[in-house]
Design a protein around this motif. Structure first.
Motif, PDB file in Angstrom:
ATOM      1  N   ILE A   6       0.860  -1.177   0.000  1.00  0.00           N
ATOM      2  CA  ILE A   6       0.000   0.000   0.000  1.00  0.00           C
ATOM      3  C   ILE A   6       0.897   1.228   0.000  1.00  0.00           C
ATOM      4  O   ILE A   6       1.883   1.295   0.745  1.00  0.00           O
ATOM      5  CB  ILE A   6      -0.962   0.018   1.210  1.00  0.00           C
ATOM      6  CG1 ILE A   6      -1.857   1.265   1.149  1.00  0.00           C
ATOM      7  CG2 ILE A   6      -0.219  -0.061   2.539  1.00  0.00           C
ATOM      8  CD1 ILE A   6      -2.968   1.280   2.178  1.00  0.00           C
ATOM      9  N   THR A   7       0.570   2.206  -0.849  1.00  0.00           N
ATOM     10  CA  THR A   7       1.364   3.431  -0.953  1.00  0.00           C
ATOM     11  C   THR A   7       0.544   4.604  -0.441  1.00  0.00           C
ATOM     12  O   THR A   7      -0.568   4.853  -0.926  1.00  0.00           O
ATOM     13  CB  THR A   7       1.777   3.697  -2.411  1.00  0.00           C
ATOM     14  OG1 THR A   7       2.499   2.564  -2.913  1.00  0.00           O
ATOM     15  CG2 THR A   7       2.671   4.928  -2.496  1.00  0.00           C
ATOM     16  N   LEU A   8       1.101   5.297   0.549  1.00  0.00           N
ATOM     17  CA  LEU A   8       0.410   6.420   1.179  1.00  0.00           C
ATOM     18  C   LEU A   8       1.109   7.734   0.864  1.00  0.00           C
ATOM     19  O   LEU A   8       2.336   7.840   0.977  1.00  0.00           O
ATOM     20  CB  LEU A   8       0.360   6.245   2.699  1.00  0.00           C
ATOM     21  CG  LEU A   8      -0.417   5.029   3.231  1.00  0.00           C
ATOM     22  CD1 LEU A   8       0.490   3.810   3.341  1.00  0.00           C
ATOM     23  CD2 LEU A   8      -1.032   5.338   4.589  1.00  0.00           C
ATOM     24  N   GLY A   9       0.333   8.724   0.468  1.00  0.00           N
ATOM     25  CA  GLY A   9       0.870  10.056   0.231  1.00  0.00           C
ATOM     26  C   GLY A   9       0.700  10.921   1.469  1.00  0.00           C
ATOM     27  O   GLY A   9      -0.355  10.919   2.098  1.00  0.00           O
ATOM     28  N   TYR A  10       1.743  11.672   1.832  1.00  0.00           N
ATOM     29  CA  TYR A  10       1.689  12.497   3.042  1.00  0.00           C
ATOM     30  C   TYR A  10       2.420  13.806   2.806  1.00  0.00           C
ATOM     31  O   TYR A  10       3.147  13.976   1.818  1.00  0.00           O
ATOM     32  CB  TYR A  10       2.311  11.758   4.228  1.00  0.00           C
ATOM     33  CG  TYR A  10       3.827  11.619   4.138  1.00  0.00           C
ATOM     34  CD1 TYR A  10       4.672  12.487   4.832  1.00  0.00           C
ATOM     35  CD2 TYR A  10       4.406  10.643   3.343  1.00  0.00           C
ATOM     36  CE1 TYR A  10       6.055  12.372   4.746  1.00  0.00           C
ATOM     37  CE2 TYR A  10       5.780  10.522   3.248  1.00  0.00           C
ATOM     38  CZ  TYR A  10       6.606  11.394   3.942  1.00  0.00           C
ATOM     39  OH  TYR A  10       7.971  11.278   3.835  1.00  0.00           O
ATOM     40  N   GLN A  11       2.215  14.756   3.702  1.00  0.00           N
ATOM     41  CA  GLN A  11       2.917  16.017   3.699  1.00  0.00           C
ATOM     42  C   GLN A  11       3.720  16.136   4.993  1.00  0.00           C
ATOM     43  O   GLN A  11       3.513  15.374   5.927  1.00  0.00           O
ATOM     44  CB  GLN A  11       1.928  17.175   3.576  1.00  0.00           C
ATOM     45  CG  GLN A  11       1.067  17.096   2.313  1.00  0.00           C
ATOM     46  CD  GLN A  11       0.035  18.202   2.232  1.00  0.00           C
ATOM     47  OE1 GLN A  11       0.355  19.380   2.346  1.00  0.00           O
ATOM     48  NE2 GLN A  11      -1.218  17.822   2.027  1.00  0.00           N
ATOM     49  N   LYS A  12       4.593  17.112   5.050  1.00  0.00           N
ATOM     50  CA  LYS A  12       5.462  17.256   6.217  1.00  0.00           C
ATOM     51  C   LYS A  12       4.747  17.904   7.398  1.00  0.00           C
ATOM     52  O   LYS A  12       5.252  18.841   8.021  1.00  0.00           O
ATOM     53  CB  LYS A  12       6.695  18.085   5.844  1.00  0.00           C
ATOM     54  CG  LYS A  12       7.738  17.300   5.075  1.00  0.00           C
ATOM     55  CD  LYS A  12       9.015  18.118   4.930  1.00  0.00           C
ATOM     56  CE  LYS A  12      10.132  17.306   4.328  1.00  0.00           C
ATOM     57  NZ  LYS A  12      11.387  18.080   4.195  1.00  0.00           N
ATOM     58  N   TYR A  13       3.556  17.403   7.676  1.00  0.00           N
ATOM     59  CA  TYR A  13       2.796  17.909   8.806  1.00  0.00           C
ATOM     60  C   TYR A  13       1.595  17.006   8.993  1.00  0.00           C
ATOM     61  O   TYR A  13       1.078  16.435   8.032  1.00  0.00           O
ATOM     62  CB  TYR A  13       2.341  19.359   8.562  1.00  0.00           C
ATOM     63  CG  TYR A  13       1.514  19.935   9.687  1.00  0.00           C
ATOM     64  CD1 TYR A  13       2.085  20.187  10.919  1.00  0.00           C
ATOM     65  CD2 TYR A  13       0.164  20.209   9.509  1.00  0.00           C
ATOM     66  CE1 TYR A  13       1.328  20.700  11.969  1.00  0.00           C
ATOM     67  CE2 TYR A  13      -0.599  20.719  10.538  1.00  0.00           C
ATOM     68  CZ  TYR A  13      -0.012  20.964  11.774  1.00  0.00           C
ATOM     69  OH  TYR A  13      -0.759  21.458  12.799  1.00  0.00           O
ATOM     70  N   GLY A  14       1.134  16.857  10.219  1.00  0.00           N
ATOM     71  CA  GLY A  14      -0.089  16.127  10.470  1.00  0.00           C
ATOM     72  C   GLY A  14       0.120  14.688  10.897  1.00  0.00           C
ATOM     73  O   GLY A  14       1.242  14.179  10.984  1.00  0.00           O
ATOM     74  N   PRO A  15      -0.984  13.995  11.168  1.00  0.00           N
ATOM     75  CA  PRO A  15      -0.935  12.642  11.730  1.00  0.00           C
ATOM     76  C   PRO A  15      -0.202  11.612  10.868  1.00  0.00           C
ATOM     77  O   PRO A  15       0.436  10.712  11.405  1.00  0.00           O
ATOM     78  CB  PRO A  15      -2.417  12.273  11.873  1.00  0.00           C
ATOM     79  CG  PRO A  15      -3.115  13.575  12.033  1.00  0.00           C
ATOM     80  CD  PRO A  15      -2.367  14.521  11.141  1.00  0.00           C
ATOM     81  N   LEU A  16      -0.296  11.724   9.532  1.00  0.00           N
ATOM     82  CA  LEU A  16       0.317  10.687   8.702  1.00  0.00           C
ATOM     83  C   LEU A  16       1.826  10.648   8.823  1.00  0.00           C
ATOM     84  O   LEU A  16       2.430   9.576   8.832  1.00  0.00           O
ATOM     85  CB  LEU A  16      -0.086  10.856   7.233  1.00  0.00           C
ATOM     86  CG  LEU A  16      -1.393  10.211   6.784  1.00  0.00           C
ATOM     87  CD1 LEU A  16      -1.472  10.155   5.266  1.00  0.00           C
ATOM     88  CD2 LEU A  16      -1.590   8.819   7.370  1.00  0.00           C
ATOM     89  N   ILE A  17       2.474  11.800   8.895  1.00  0.00           N
ATOM     90  CA  ILE A  17       3.932  11.780   9.007  1.00  0.00           C
ATOM     91  C   ILE A  17       4.344  11.247  10.383  1.00  0.00           C
ATOM     92  O   ILE A  17       5.373  10.571  10.526  1.00  0.00           O
ATOM     93  CB  ILE A  17       4.571  13.167   8.734  1.00  0.00           C
ATOM     94  CG1 ILE A  17       6.096  13.018   8.661  1.00  0.00           C
ATOM     95  CG2 ILE A  17       4.165  14.193   9.758  1.00  0.00           C
ATOM     96  CD1 ILE A  17       6.813  14.268   8.198  1.00  0.00           C
TER      97      ILE A  17
END
Length: 324
Positions: free
Chosen positions: A38-49
């Motif tokens: 599974i490939t997840l896209g994230y930004q340098k802020y928030g819960p995913l990182i």
């Protein structure tokens, strides 16, 4: 062997064939229940990182044979372009990028969850020594924002509240890093931006906020996926969302520690990140009718000012989870 025994033997053979076929079908189904990756896209802020930094998702999926791949993006629109191109399976953005993404021809995007509203996490800022005192004073000025982002919609609505439109200003469509540099050089008069970039501007650039999103926008964050992916792997999506909810709860209760953890991975001072985290809301959930209506308002507004190429129905892109 008597003639009478043959039918019984035949029936046993038939049952054996059916049983083998059933077992094979189940084995195939089990193999299809989980993808290899599974490939997840994230930004340098928030819960995913933060979730990425803990390795919690990898641990949860290890026994399923699913590897986790992460792809970093500076902001939402290019992330959802990648999602539409089947290069991502899961992504998190602000509220406006999914609207534009859904309008793309053949878009596979579906909403799977959202974070609560965080209107204070967006700001329209100018330099502290600027002669501009209110949003009305922006008429005729150049303002930077990221095209298609939540800050783009925030700018539209902030102007509307002041009786202005995009036609009354000059818009400089710039990615966050370029927009910050443009404001610092004086190439633009104002910058419409979201956290953590907003907090960084407040702390590091001596800016003044003309208005934040309070009373103007909701500033929801949305988790999205691809329709084919969620329909094929609904249990996997729920596992990801459960991991996000667990991360949300931890960040909400430990903002200072979360900021320190983020700082290591983002390269931004923890005090800036903590400022941003404390004005964010946490508690991801499946979309309610109210949230869908708010997204539809964004779509309708963008259509009215001819920024959206066609009519879309947000509800058509909402995943109906069995766990709702």
């Amino acid at each position: 062997m008597t003639k009478k025994s043959f039918p019984t033997l035949n029936r046993l053979l038939q049952m054996a064939v059916i049983l083998v076929a059933f077992m094979n079908d189940n084995a195939f189904a089990d193999g299809e229940a989980w993808p290899k990756e599974i490939t997840l896209g994230y930004q340098k802020y928030g819960p995913l990182i933060i979730l990425k930094s803990t390795g919690e998702l990898e641990k949860r999926l290890q026994d399923k044979g699913v590897s986790v791949k992460w792809a970093e993006f500076q902001f939402g629109p290019p992330m959802l372009e990648a999602l539409n191109a089947n290069k991502l399976d899961f992504a998190v953005t602000g509220e406006t990028p999914p609207v534009f993404a859904q309008a793309a021809k053949g878009s596979p995007l579906v909403y799977v969850a959202n974070e609560p509203a965080s209107p204070q996490g967006e700001g329209l800022v100018v330099k502290a020594d600027s002669e501009i005192k209110s949003v009305v004073d922006l008429k005729g000025k150049k303002i930077a924002t990221a095209k298609g982002s939540n800050a783009h919609y925030f700018l539209i609505q902030a102007l509307a509240k002041a009786g202005l439109t995009l036609n009354d200003i000059e818009v400089a469509y710039l990615a966050p890093a370029d927009a910050r540099a443009a404001l610092e050089r004086g190439d633009v008069a104002a910058w419409s931006i979201w956290d953590y970039f907003y907090a960084a501007a407040e702390v590091q650039l001596a800016t003044r906020t003309l208005t934040d999103g309070t009373g103007i926008v909701n500033n929801h964050a949305f988790y999205t996926s691809r329709r084919e992916f969620v329909e094929k792997y609904p249990e996997l999506i729920e596992i990801v969302l459960e991991a996000v909810r667990k991360t949300d709860a931890w960040v909400k209760n430990n903002p200072a520690e979360a900021a320190e953890k983020l700082a290591v991975h983002v390269g931004v001072d923890a005090n800036i990140l903590e400022k941003a985290l404390r004005r964010s809301s946490y508690g991801s959930a499946h979309l309610t009718a109210e949230v869908v209506a708010a997204q539809q308002k964004i779509a309708d507004t963008l259509l009215d000012i001819k920024l959206l190429p066609k009519v879309i129905e947000v509800e058509d892109a909402v995943w109906q989870s069995k766990d709702k």
